[in-house]
Design an enzyme around this catalytic site. Structure first.
Site, mmCIF file in Angstrom:
data_model
loop_
_atom_site.group_PDB
_atom_site.id
_atom_site.type_symbol
_atom_site.label_atom_id
_atom_site.label_comp_id
_atom_site.label_asym_id
_atom_site.label_seq_id
_atom_site.Cartn_x
_atom_site.Cartn_y
_atom_site.Cartn_z
ATOM 1 N N ASP A 1 6.110 1.382 6.753
ATOM 2 C CA ASP A 1 4.806 0.731 6.630
ATOM 3 C C ASP A 1 3.957 1.591 5.707
ATOM 4 O O ASP A 1 3.355 2.575 6.149
ATOM 5 C CB ASP A 1 4.160 0.601 8.019
ATOM 6 C CG ASP A 1 2.747 0.059 7.988
ATOM 7 O OD1 ASP A 1 2.366 -0.540 6.958
ATOM 8 O OD2 ASP A 1 2.021 0.244 8.978
ATOM 9 N N GLU B 1 -4.854 2.214 2.642
ATOM 10 C CA GLU B 1 -4.948 0.980 3.435
ATOM 11 C C GLU B 1 -5.145 1.284 4.897
ATOM 12 O O GLU B 1 -5.875 0.591 5.606
ATOM 13 C CB GLU B 1 -3.679 0.141 3.222
ATOM 14 C CG GLU B 1 -3.716 -1.234 3.850
ATOM 15 C CD GLU B 1 -3.148 -1.277 5.270
ATOM 16 O OE1 GLU B 1 -3.274 -2.329 5.924
ATOM 17 O OE2 GLU B 1 -2.597 -0.258 5.729
ATOM 18 N N GLU B 2 -4.487 2.339 5.378
ATOM 19 C CA GLU B 2 -4.399 2.562 6.819
ATOM 20 C C GLU B 2 -5.698 3.055 7.450
ATOM 21 O O GLU B 2 -5.896 2.888 8.646
ATOM 22 C CB GLU B 2 -3.271 3.568 7.117
ATOM 23 C CG GLU B 2 -1.883 3.086 6.732
ATOM 24 C CD GLU B 2 -1.359 1.979 7.612
ATOM 25 O OE1 GLU B 2 -2.107 1.498 8.474
ATOM 26 O OE2 GLU B 2 -0.192 1.594 7.440
ATOM 27 N N HIS C 1 0.839 -1.198 0.000
ATOM 28 C CA HIS C 1 0.000 0.000 0.000
ATOM 29 C C HIS C 1 0.873 1.246 0.000
ATOM 30 O O HIS C 1 1.923 1.292 0.632
ATOM 31 C CB HIS C 1 -1.002 0.005 1.160
ATOM 32 C CG HIS C 1 -0.409 0.063 2.541
ATOM 33 N ND1 HIS C 1 -0.042 1.238 3.145
ATOM 34 C CD2 HIS C 1 -0.155 -0.920 3.443
ATOM 35 C CE1 HIS C 1 0.420 0.987 4.367
ATOM 36 N NE2 HIS C 1 0.368 -0.318 4.576
ATOM 37 N N HIS D 1 3.022 3.006 13.299
ATOM 38 C CA HIS D 1 1.928 3.935 13.588
ATOM 39 C C HIS D 1 2.269 4.902 14.717
ATOM 40 O O HIS D 1 1.387 5.550 15.266
ATOM 41 C CB HIS D 1 0.621 3.184 13.921
ATOM 42 C CG HIS D 1 0.122 2.319 12.810
ATOM 43 N ND1 HIS D 1 -1.056 1.601 12.896
ATOM 44 C CD2 HIS D 1 0.626 2.058 11.575
ATOM 45 C CE1 HIS D 1 -1.248 0.931 11.772
ATOM 46 N NE2 HIS D 1 -0.223 1.191 10.954
ATOM 47 N N ASP E 1 3.489 -6.378 3.239
ATOM 48 C CA ASP E 1 3.061 -5.447 4.293
ATOM 49 C C ASP E 1 3.084 -6.115 5.664
ATOM 50 O O ASP E 1 2.198 -5.912 6.476
ATOM 51 C CB ASP E 1 1.645 -4.940 3.969
ATOM 52 C CG ASP E 1 1.184 -3.846 4.930
ATOM 53 O OD1 ASP E 1 2.044 -3.158 5.506
ATOM 54 O OD2 ASP E 1 -0.040 -3.691 5.098
ATOM 55 N N ASP F 1 0.015 4.441 0.976
ATOM 56 C CA ASP F 1 -0.197 5.472 1.995
ATOM 57 C C ASP F 1 0.561 5.146 3.266
ATOM 58 O O ASP F 1 1.031 4.017 3.469
ATOM 59 C CB ASP F 1 -1.689 5.633 2.295
ATOM 60 C CG ASP F 1 -2.319 4.366 2.856
ATOM 61 O OD1 ASP F 1 -2.024 3.271 2.327
ATOM 62 O OD2 ASP F 1 -3.103 4.445 3.824
#
Length: 491
Positions: A113, A143-144, A73, A457, A167, A75
């Site tokens: 990520d 995705e997030e 992904h 994150h 991922d 983003d």
């Protein structure tokens, strides 16, 4: 990063980290990928949702191999330390290296990520010396914050036989299953009013928690800033008369364990010192509770300016709901093949106060969809009993383990050959786009693996540099050993 290995991968990652790509605002990254593919003379398409696919033909002698989809992904989660001046819509990520082994960013999320997965795909597409059959490199958006890129992808966009999702966050672990997830939102509405005459205002702040991914880190039982602040407020309003809540703010993202937060309360002047003392005792008790996982908590309480307060019954119901609502692990997987993985969980993720409402965002996950529905209903019911509106999103499905997988066999045998040990084949308690792909492509054989990441994150996100080379070597060996279209094993 120019000195890191594999150089071709880190060179692409350095370029990617110059491009702003917050979730739902990936336009610059989409344009970059489209221009990149076309400038290399490769078949490049962008679908209606914004997903990008770049196809590369097989190298000579590999034309009859099955087609492999590589997917990441584009983003990234955008989080930063509160005192860092950074604009994720315009500024490039500033990287730095720790102890010669870990790549991180200066005060922000790193974007590995899943920028490192995207970098591997681009490095492979750019290569002229790597053997492979036909490949399709897919870059999904958003995705997030809900997997809306994968959700919006129509059947037929991908045409391959196998899919390798890049991922994952633990080198040496091959993921073959993932949890489904939904978000639950609650909203209290109110009218602000003046605080009682003679009130003294206190602003309390908690920061320095480890936080982490609300799925993959939920089993680590790290402190949740919202639950801790709510716990203190519950204790306080039941101990002292006349305490009024003015605001409560904590967390940002549904998929992150909140690592900081604050509230403002109005208190009777004669109990302010008692409340300050209680705060210090509470901080000490909590520090002892989380002495293994969260060792850098910072607790502050100080006087602040007066402001209107929330209606007393609404504030009371809100605090009671925070005390009561489930947070953390709810059930463990019963399937022995999944080795004690968390099955069902919930994370109270973010709270925001305006002049007329308090909104609460939470995230529920499960590998069993009926238990996911039950967990969401439990969270909704808690807030509904307190008088709030509450609703759950449609979410995304779980990816069920495939009992007979040719790709799993190839990936496992390759790993043993390269590194002399067996990889761990396991599920993950987090959302992967494989769950959505399995709905539209039921015959697609899939695995997920990647280099080691920690503290994703969060602004502490870091990438273990040596594992990038390991995953790269593993990926290239897997591609060399893909069977022919007729299913004849390679010699």
């Amino acid at each position: 990063m120019s000195e890191l290995k594999p150089a071709v991968v880190f060179a692409e990652f350095a370029k990617i980290n110059q491009i702003p790509r917050p979730s739902k605002r990936e336009e610059k990254m989409i344009a970059y990928l489209k221009e990149w593919g076309e400038s290399h003379g490769l078949d490049t398409k962008v679908d209606e949702t914004g997903n990008v696919i770049i196809r590369k033909p097989a190298t000579p002698g590999m034309e009859n191999r099955k087609t492999v989809i590589l997917q990441s992904h584009m983003d990234m989660v955008c989080d930063k330390l509160v005192d860092v001046d950074f604009n994720f819509d315009t500024d490039p990520i500033r990287t730095t290296i720790i102890d010669d082994e870990w790549l991180t960013a200066e005060g922000t999320t790193l974007g590995a990520d899943d920028g490192i997965g995207c970098a591997m795909e681009l490095a492979l597409l750019a290569s002229d010396d790597i053997e492979h059959g036909p490949i399709e490199c897919v870059f999904t958006r958003d995705e997030e914050t809900g997997l809306s890129g994968a959700e919006g992808m129509k059947a037929g966009f991908m045409t391959g036989d196998y899919l390798i999702n890049l991922d994952s966050e633990d080198e040496g672990e091959i993921f073959i299953s993932c949890a489904g997830g939904r978000n639950t939102t609650a909203k209290f509405t109110f009218k602000k009013e003046d605080a009682p005459a003679g009130s003294f205002f206190l602003r309390a702040q908690l920061k320095g928690l480890v936080g982490g991914h609300s799925g993959d880190d939920i089993n680590k039982q790290r402190a949740n800033a919202i639950k801790l602040l709510g716990r203190f407020l519950y204790q306080t309003i039941n101990k002292y008369e006349g305490v009024r809540l003015a605001q409560f703010n904590s967390g940002k993202l549904h998929n992150a364990i909140p690592r900081d937060g604050m509230f403002v309360i109005a208190v009777p002047h004669d109990v302010k010192e008692n409340i300050k003392a209680d705060w210090n005792v509470f901080a000490s008790d909590v520090a002892e509770e989380f002495c293994v996982t969260d060792t850098q908590m910072v607790w502050t309480m100080e006087s602040t300016d007066a402001e209107p307060v929330i209606e007393i019954q609404v504030a009371r119901n809100f605090v009671y709901a925070l005390q009561a609502v489930d947070n953390g692990i709810y059930a463990i997987c019963q399937d022995p093949a999944l080795n004690g993985m968390v099955e069902t969980s919930s994370n109270i993720a973010a709270i925001h106060t305006t002049d007329s409402e308090i909104s609460i965002l939470s995230s529920q996950r499960s590998n069993v969809m009926s238990n996911l529905d039950n967990m969401c209903a439990t969270i909704r019911a808690t807030f509904q009993l307190a008088g709030a509106e509450a609703w759950s999103s449609d979410g995304y499905p779980a990816w069920k383990m495939r009992s007979h997988s040719e790709l799993q066999r190839i990936v496992k045998e390759s790993y043993v050959k390269l590194f002399g040990k067996e990889p761990i084949m396991r599920g993950i308690h987090a959302g992967l786009e494989c769950g959505l792909f399995s709905e539209r492509y039921p015959n697609l054989d899939m695995v997920s693996f990647g280099p080691t990441l920690r503290f994703v994150h969060t602004p502490d996100e870091r990438l273990h540099i040596p594992t990038v080379q390991m995953v790269w070597d593993h990926l290239l060996d897997v591609l060399r050993n893909i069977p022919t279209v007729k299913g004849v094993p390679l010699a």
